[in-house]
Design a protein around this motif. Sequence first.
Motif, mmCIF file in Angstrom:
data_model
loop_
_atom_site.group_PDB
_atom_site.id
_atom_site.type_symbol
_atom_site.label_atom_id
_atom_site.label_comp_id
_atom_site.label_asym_id
_atom_site.label_seq_id
_atom_site.Cartn_x
_atom_site.Cartn_y
_atom_site.Cartn_z
ATOM 1 N N VAL A 59 0.868 -1.180 0.000
ATOM 2 C CA VAL A 59 0.000 0.000 0.000
ATOM 3 C C VAL A 59 0.903 1.227 0.000
ATOM 4 N N THR A 60 0.788 2.052 -1.037
ATOM 5 C CA THR A 60 1.700 3.183 -1.148
ATOM 6 C C THR A 60 1.023 4.353 -1.851
ATOM 7 N N THR A 61 1.805 5.364 -2.194
ATOM 8 C CA THR A 61 1.310 6.580 -2.839
ATOM 9 C C THR A 61 1.806 6.638 -4.277
ATOM 10 N N PRO A 62 1.239 7.535 -5.086
ATOM 11 C CA PRO A 62 1.708 7.651 -6.472
ATOM 12 C C PRO A 62 3.208 7.909 -6.572
ATOM 13 N N ALA A 63 3.773 8.641 -5.614
ATOM 14 C CA ALA A 63 5.190 8.995 -5.677
ATOM 15 C C ALA A 63 6.102 7.778 -5.551
ATOM 16 N N LEU A 64 5.646 6.729 -4.858
ATOM 17 C CA LEU A 64 6.475 5.546 -4.628
ATOM 18 C C LEU A 64 5.982 4.315 -5.372
ATOM 19 N N ALA A 65 4.914 4.479 -6.149
ATOM 20 C CA ALA A 65 4.298 3.317 -6.798
ATOM 21 C C ALA A 65 5.251 2.638 -7.775
ATOM 22 N N ALA A 66 5.999 3.415 -8.552
ATOM 23 C CA ALA A 66 6.908 2.809 -9.529
ATOM 24 C C ALA A 66 8.016 2.024 -8.837
ATOM 25 N N LEU A 67 8.526 2.567 -7.742
ATOM 26 C CA LEU A 67 9.573 1.866 -6.988
ATOM 27 C C LEU A 67 9.051 0.522 -6.505
ATOM 28 N N ALA A 68 7.835 0.525 -5.926
ATOM 29 C CA ALA A 68 7.251 -0.718 -5.415
ATOM 30 C C ALA A 68 6.975 -1.706 -6.545
ATOM 31 N N ALA A 69 6.409 -1.206 -7.644
ATOM 32 C CA ALA A 69 6.061 -2.079 -8.762
ATOM 33 C C ALA A 69 7.298 -2.704 -9.396
ATOM 34 N N GLY A 70 8.424 -2.032 -9.296
ATOM 35 C CA GLY A 70 9.653 -2.570 -9.836
ATOM 36 C C GLY A 70 10.137 -3.802 -9.098
ATOM 37 N N VAL A 71 9.619 -4.006 -7.900
ATOM 38 C CA VAL A 71 10.011 -5.173 -7.101
ATOM 39 C C VAL A 71 8.925 -6.250 -7.112
ATOM 40 N N VAL A 72 7.689 -5.861 -6.846
ATOM 41 C CA VAL A 72 6.625 -6.855 -6.689
ATOM 42 C C VAL A 72 5.717 -6.986 -7.906
ATOM 43 N N GLY A 73 5.747 -6.019 -8.833
ATOM 44 C CA GLY A 73 4.829 -6.020 -9.964
ATOM 45 C C GLY A 73 3.618 -5.154 -9.688
ATOM 46 N N GLU A 74 3.069 -4.563 -10.732
ATOM 47 C CA GLU A 74 1.986 -3.598 -10.572
ATOM 48 C C GLU A 74 0.740 -4.181 -9.930
ATOM 49 N N ARG A 75 0.452 -5.436 -10.195
ATOM 50 C CA ARG A 75 -0.806 -6.011 -9.679
ATOM 51 C C ARG A 75 -0.815 -6.122 -8.166
ATOM 52 N N ASP A 76 0.361 -6.066 -7.556
ATOM 53 C CA ASP A 76 0.430 -6.184 -6.098
ATOM 54 C C ASP A 76 0.694 -4.847 -5.415
ATOM 55 N N VAL A 77 0.475 -3.765 -6.141
ATOM 56 C CA VAL A 77 0.647 -2.424 -5.584
ATOM 57 C C VAL A 77 -0.722 -1.746 -5.487
ATOM 58 N N ILE A 78 -1.094 -1.348 -4.285
ATOM 59 C CA ILE A 78 -2.340 -0.617 -4.046
ATOM 60 C C ILE A 78 -1.967 0.837 -3.838
ATOM 61 N N VAL A 79 -2.386 1.701 -4.738
ATOM 62 C CA VAL A 79 -1.991 3.106 -4.700
ATOM 63 C C VAL A 79 -3.117 3.933 -4.083
ATOM 64 N N LEU A 80 -2.807 4.626 -2.996
ATOM 65 C CA LEU A 80 -3.772 5.497 -2.352
ATOM 66 C C LEU A 80 -3.616 6.920 -2.875
ATOM 67 N N PRO A 81 -4.707 7.617 -3.145
ATOM 68 C CA PRO A 81 -4.604 9.039 -3.457
ATOM 69 C C PRO A 81 -3.932 9.759 -2.286
ATOM 70 N N PRO A 82 -3.121 10.791 -2.563
ATOM 71 C CA PRO A 82 -2.404 11.480 -1.472
ATOM 72 C C PRO A 82 -3.300 11.916 -0.320
ATOM 73 N N GLN A 83 -4.497 12.413 -0.647
ATOM 74 C CA GLN A 83 -5.377 12.894 0.422
ATOM 75 C C GLN A 83 -5.841 11.776 1.337
ATOM 76 N N GLN A 84 -5.996 10.569 0.784
ATOM 77 C CA GLN A 84 -6.376 9.425 1.615
ATOM 78 C C GLN A 84 -5.189 8.947 2.438
ATOM 79 N N ALA A 85 -4.014 8.884 1.820
ATOM 80 C CA ALA A 85 -2.821 8.446 2.539
ATOM 81 C C ALA A 85 -2.526 9.353 3.718
ATOM 82 N N GLU A 86 -2.770 10.633 3.559
ATOM 83 C CA GLU A 86 -2.464 11.582 4.626
ATOM 84 C C GLU A 86 -3.389 11.436 5.819
ATOM 85 N N ARG A 87 -4.499 10.713 5.643
ATOM 86 C CA ARG A 87 -5.439 10.569 6.760
ATOM 87 C C ARG A 87 -4.893 9.645 7.834
ATOM 88 N N GLY A 88 -3.900 8.821 7.494
ATOM 89 C CA GLY A 88 -3.270 8.028 8.538
ATOM 90 C C GLY A 88 -3.188 6.544 8.253
#
Length: 205
Positions: free
Chosen positions: A52-81
């Motif tokens: 579970v990550t943000t758009p800014a780190l999604a490519a880094l995560a996908a480079g390791v696990v693959g895009e299908r295993d990356v859940i990208v939260l909109p920044p405003q949702q991620a900031e909620r905690g």
Amino acid sequence: MQARPTVVVLAAGKGSRFKGPAHKLEQSLGECSVLARTLHNALASHLPVAVVTTPALAALAAGVVGERDVIVLPPQQAERGMGDSIAAGIAARADAPGWLLLPGDMPMVRPATLLAVAAALEHHAVAYAQYHGRRGHPVGFAAELYSELMMLSGDEGARRIVARYPAIGVDVEDPGVLLDLDTEADLAAMRALQAQEPRTAGDAA
């Protein structure tokens, strides 16, 4: 093959306490970044992994696990905690028999530790790694707690659930379960520990 708990790597926080020039999860550790090291160790357990990550780190995560295993939260949702991140990860792997919550800034947690906590979920609703009596991560939850995990939101992490149910501590000889990355001093400690370890597949990429 019997389904196994999913490792949910939580990597959507701002990391505001870290004062380096880039996000703390992008800092180098050995031959890869902090987040990549965390993910490589999770994959080395051979348990299913979701990030579970943000758009800014999604490519880094996908480079390791693959895009299908990356859940990208909109920044405003991620900031909620943390609660929102946990619920998003659980929802994305709702059919798992359990979940191990692993912060993305804990790259020294060993694959064997993840497996030990996953095994404990076969007999306990909540399990967590502990090193010399000190509670650490990951924290595991059996599928029966799905509804409660899905209700988490905002800054509310899973501590309330851990407190409500009998939780078993899984003793591991893994100091990494206590070591998260908040400051530059933490990063120096991780690099020192990493330098002492034999080279593994998790150091590549």
